[in-house]
Design an enzyme around this catalytic site. Structure first.
Site, PDB file in Angstrom:
ATOM      1  N   CYS A   1       0.864  -1.178   0.000  1.00  0.00           N
ATOM      2  CA  CYS A   1       0.000   0.000   0.000  1.00  0.00           C
ATOM      3  C   CYS A   1       0.906   1.235   0.000  1.00  0.00           C
ATOM      4  O   CYS A   1       2.067   1.152  -0.391  1.00  0.00           O
ATOM      5  CB  CYS A   1      -0.957  -0.012   1.194  1.00  0.00           C
ATOM      6  N   ARG A   2       0.408   2.354   0.463  1.00  0.00           N
ATOM      7  CA  ARG A   2       1.206   3.577   0.463  1.00  0.00           C
ATOM      8  C   ARG A   2       2.287   3.535   1.535  1.00  0.00           C
ATOM      9  O   ARG A   2       3.442   3.834   1.271  1.00  0.00           O
ATOM     10  CB  ARG A   2       0.300   4.802   0.677  1.00  0.00           C
TER      11      ARG A   2
END
Length: 98
Positions: free
Chosen positions: A63-64
């Site tokens: 993810c980020r």
């Protein structure tokens, strides 16, 4: 929960190892760039799309920053999948993006 570093993922990709990468960021986030070959399944849809995954395969979740992918890792582990969370997410990824 198993973890992997972005450098390890990058190294495996440079060695042409086949990886099953799931990016759980939102579609808009992925549009700014993703790891080549990563499959986008936003975290909010993962529970409804896990039937598309193969329990005989291993998956790396990203993810980020590593927080959402950690939640995704826990969810999939709870359903019998073999999964690893990429620590630090795309914020620390230094490899190629497409």
């Amino acid at each position: 929960m198993k973890h992997i570093t972005p450098k390890e993922v990058e190294s495996f990709l440079k060695q042409n190892q086949s990886l099953n990468i799931i990016d759980v960021r939102e579609v808009e986030e992925v549009a700014t760039g993703k790891i080549p070959g990563a499959w986008n399944i936003p975290l909010g849809l993962l529970e409804f799309r896990m039937h598309e995954l193969d329990k005989t395969k291993e998956y790396i979740l990203i993810c980020r920053s590593g927080t959402r992918s950690a939640r995704a890792t826990e969810l999939l582990e709870g359903h019998g999948f073999s999964v690893t969370n990429m620590m630090g997410g795309m914020l620390v990824w230094e490899g190629i993006i497409k």
